[in-house]
Design an enzyme around this catalytic site. Structure first.
Site, PDB file in Angstrom:
ATOM      1  N   HIS A 170     -10.037   2.045   9.199  1.00 60.67           N
ATOM      2  CA  HIS A 170      -9.611   1.569   7.871  1.00 60.67           C
ATOM      3  C   HIS A 170     -10.656   0.650   7.230  1.00 60.67           C
ATOM      4  O   HIS A 170     -10.543   0.322   6.044  1.00 60.67           O
ATOM      5  CB  HIS A 170      -8.275   0.829   7.956  1.00 60.67           C
ATOM      6  CG  HIS A 170      -7.139   1.694   8.373  1.00 60.67           C
ATOM      7  ND1 HIS A 170      -6.755   2.803   7.667  1.00 60.67           N
ATOM      8  CD2 HIS A 170      -6.309   1.652   9.457  1.00 60.67           C
ATOM      9  CE1 HIS A 170      -5.736   3.404   8.275  1.00 60.67           C
ATOM     10  NE2 HIS A 170      -5.444   2.720   9.376  1.00 60.67           N
ATOM     11  N   ASP A 206      -6.259   9.865  14.457  1.00 57.02           N
ATOM     12  CA  ASP A 206      -5.307   8.757  14.388  1.00 57.02           C
ATOM     13  C   ASP A 206      -4.199   9.172  13.419  1.00 57.02           C
ATOM     14  O   ASP A 206      -4.419   9.989  12.508  1.00 57.02           O
ATOM     15  CB  ASP A 206      -6.025   7.501  13.874  1.00 57.02           C
ATOM     16  CG  ASP A 206      -5.130   6.275  13.836  1.00 57.02           C
ATOM     17  OD1 ASP A 206      -5.140   5.516  14.815  1.00 57.02           O
ATOM     18  OD2 ASP A 206      -4.411   6.080  12.822  1.00 57.02           O
ATOM     19  N   HIS A 208      -2.994   7.598  11.003  1.00 59.03           N
ATOM     20  CA  HIS A 208      -3.265   7.169   9.633  1.00 59.03           C
ATOM     21  C   HIS A 208      -4.546   7.788   9.086  1.00 59.03           C
ATOM     22  O   HIS A 208      -5.469   8.077   9.842  1.00 59.03           O
ATOM     23  CB  HIS A 208      -3.388   5.645   9.567  1.00 59.03           C
ATOM     24  CG  HIS A 208      -2.167   4.913  10.046  1.00 59.03           C
ATOM     25  ND1 HIS A 208      -2.028   4.481  11.357  1.00 59.03           N
ATOM     26  CD2 HIS A 208      -1.026   4.570   9.411  1.00 59.03           C
ATOM     27  CE1 HIS A 208      -0.853   3.881  11.495  1.00 59.03           C
ATOM     28  NE2 HIS A 208      -0.220   3.926  10.324  1.00 59.03           N
ATOM     29  N   ASP A 295      -0.971   6.957  17.690  1.00 60.84           N
ATOM     30  CA  ASP A 295       0.192   6.619  16.867  1.00 60.84           C
ATOM     31  C   ASP A 295       0.851   7.885  16.306  1.00 60.84           C
ATOM     32  O   ASP A 295       1.811   7.810  15.545  1.00 60.84           O
ATOM     33  CB  ASP A 295      -0.151   5.600  15.760  1.00 60.84           C
ATOM     34  CG  ASP A 295      -1.566   5.697  15.231  1.00 60.84           C
ATOM     35  OD1 ASP A 295      -2.265   6.669  15.562  1.00 60.84           O
ATOM     36  OD2 ASP A 295      -1.970   4.804  14.463  1.00 60.84           O
TER      37      ASP A 295
HETATM   38  C1  SP5 Z   1      -5.837   1.628  13.216  1.00 60.85           C
HETATM   39  C2  SP5 Z   1      -4.421   1.780  12.737  1.00 60.85           C
HETATM   40  O1  SP5 Z   1      -3.678   2.566  13.301  1.00 60.85           O
HETATM   41  N1  SP5 Z   1      -4.030   0.981  11.754  1.00 60.85           N
HETATM   42  C3  SP5 Z   1      -2.720   1.090  11.224  1.00 60.85           C
HETATM   43  C4  SP5 Z   1      -2.415   0.026  10.240  1.00 60.85           C
HETATM   44  C5  SP5 Z   1      -1.022   0.170   9.705  1.00 60.85           C
HETATM   45  N2  SP5 Z   1      -0.622  -0.974   8.985  1.00 60.85           N
HETATM   46  C6  SP5 Z   1       0.569  -0.814   8.207  1.00 60.85           C
HETATM   47  C7  SP5 Z   1       1.783  -0.945   9.057  1.00 60.85           C
HETATM   48  C8  SP5 Z   1       3.004  -0.677   8.245  1.00 60.85           C
HETATM   49  C9  SP5 Z   1       4.174  -0.681   9.183  1.00 60.85           C
HETATM   50  N3  SP5 Z   1       5.333  -0.151   8.585  1.00 60.85           N
HETATM   51  C10 SP5 Z   1       6.422  -0.189   9.504  1.00 60.85           C
HETATM   52  C11 SP5 Z   1       7.460   0.814   9.201  1.00 60.85           C
HETATM   53  C12 SP5 Z   1       8.320   0.968  10.425  1.00 60.85           C
HETATM   54  N4  SP5 Z   1       9.359   1.893  10.184  1.00 60.85           N
HETATM   55 ZN    ZN Z   2      -3.328   4.492  12.955  1.00 67.07          ZN
END
Ligand code: SP5
Ligand code: ZN
Length: 370
Positions: A170, A206, A208, A295
């Site tokens: 990111h 990943d 994301h 993830d």
């Molecule tokens: C490297 C990596 O995997 N970074 C991920 C960053 C995500 N950050 C945002 C997290 C938002 C969490 N939302 C929670 C919803 C649960 N239902």
């Molecule tokens: Zn991620």
């Protein structure tokens, strides 16, 4: 398969993160990397070695010098300015809407503030990215892990794995975020391009979208970026990761986003992976950098896919079947009880070894992962 790991990540000892205004137990914690290390150690087929120091030049090859300076100074500065918080977390960002109507010259004249909180917003993407006393040392070590892993592959290894923490994908040229400070995979890919003069592909699996990696290579034709991820219509980082983002200029056509629906399971995922791998196979080059996240696992607390441990072995096999050399770097993955087994499965697949789920390594009795 050789593995690169540094205990320096332990200095980035995150306890809480802020999600939609609430402090919650952090997802991106040191235990993640320790789980993976323990599982690979117990497997016996993954010799672990420390990284070598590579200095800041490879970081400055992809990041703004101001970003490096910020990550190095931020915690000390927050302390000097008596910010009474366990970590430095931005809450105010220079969103482009703030400057609507101003000329490009007037916008360009806006300067980075000296306030630690303001600076965190200036260089940051989101509020879930705590910076602490040990963050800079840990982030530097993660870069060294990535570059040492690349060195192993440049030196002839068919594949090597870098247990990077904090993760990187990111982080953009001038922005930290999403638990990331320096873009380990982008830095490694750039180092490989410079060492070989060849094209490099980055496969980002990943959960994301790797907005930072996409942004860094957006106009580059020599680095192909392919990402499978939760659709940004519903998932972080929300504002990048759509199919119509294909690169510009010399990078036109060298960016492939494959956004996927909630609930994506093994079969649909493998079909999407095959699409990504086909795009890589069509592009010249010998080396692939893999941004590896778990993830995508069914029980992950922030992802919404439904992958199983077994499919990671198949994924590793299919990526290795490209016949290219692999620089495999750890990104996310937050369901800690299964992280070791998932990493071991993927890497054994990439290593051409059978799945053999048990005995799995872990913290629990009889090598169980619980
Ligand atoms: C490297 C990596 O995997 N970074 C991920 C960053 C995500 N950050 C945002 C997290 C938002 C969490 N939302 C929670 C919803 C649960 N239902
Ligand atoms: Zn991620």
């Amino acid at each position: 398969m050789r593995v690169v790991y540094s205990p320096d990540h332990l200095a980035h000892d995150v306890v809480t993160e802020t999600v939609m205004g609430a402090a919650i137990p952090a997802n991106e914690v040191a235990e993640r990397a320790e789980r993976i290390r323990a599982a690979l150690e117990a497997d016996g087929g993954f010799p672990i070695e420390p990284p070598t120091e590579h200095g800041t030049d490879p970081i400055l090859a992809v990041h703004d010098p101001g970003l490096l300076r910020f990550v190095e100074e931020a915690w000390r500065e927050a302390r000097t300015q008596a910010i009474a918080r366990p970590n430095l977390t931005a809450d105010t960002f220079p969103t482009f809407r703030m400057f609507e109507g101003m000329s490009p010259e007037a916008v360009a004249a806006i300067a980075e503030t000296r306030s630690a909180g303001g600076r965190a917003g200036w260089w940051g993407l989101d509020t879930a990215n705590p910076l602490l006393a040990g963050t800079y040392a840990a982030a530097r070590a993660a870069v060294d892990v990535a570059l040492t892993t690349a060195d192993l592959v440049l030196g002839g290894e068919r594949a090597a794995y870098g247990l990077c923490r904090p993760p990187g994908h990111h982080a953009a040229r001038s922005m930290i975020g999403g638990y990331c400070f320096f873009n380990n995979a982008a830095i490694a890919a750039e180092a490989v391009v410079r060492a070989t003069g060849q094209r490099v592909a980055i496969l980002d699996v990943d959960f994301h979208h790797g907005n930072g990696t996409q942004q860094i290579f957006w106009r580059r034709g020599d680095v192909l970026y392919v990402s499978l991820h939760g659709d940004p219509e519903r998932q972080f980082p929300y504002f990048l990761g759509r199919v119509n983002e294909t690169g510009e200029g010399e990078g036109s056509g060298a960016n492939l986003n494959i956004p996927l629906p909630a609930g994506t399971g093994d079969e649909a995922y493998l079909a999407a992976l095959d699409r990504g791998l086909a795009a890589i196979a069509e592009t010249p080059g010998d080396i692939v950098v893999v941004s590896l996240g778990f993830d995508t696992y069914g029980h992950d607390p922030i992802g919404d896919f439904a992958l199983t441990t077994a499919v990671y072995h198949e994924c590793g096999q299919r990526v290795a079947a490209l016949g290219r050399r692999l620089v495999i770097l750890q990104e996310g993955g937050y369901y800690r009880p299964a992280l070791g087994a998932n990493a071991r499965a993927w890497l054994r697949g990439a290593d051409g070894r059978p799945y053999e789920p048990r005995p799995a390594a872990g913290f629990g009795p009889n090598g169980s992962d619980r």
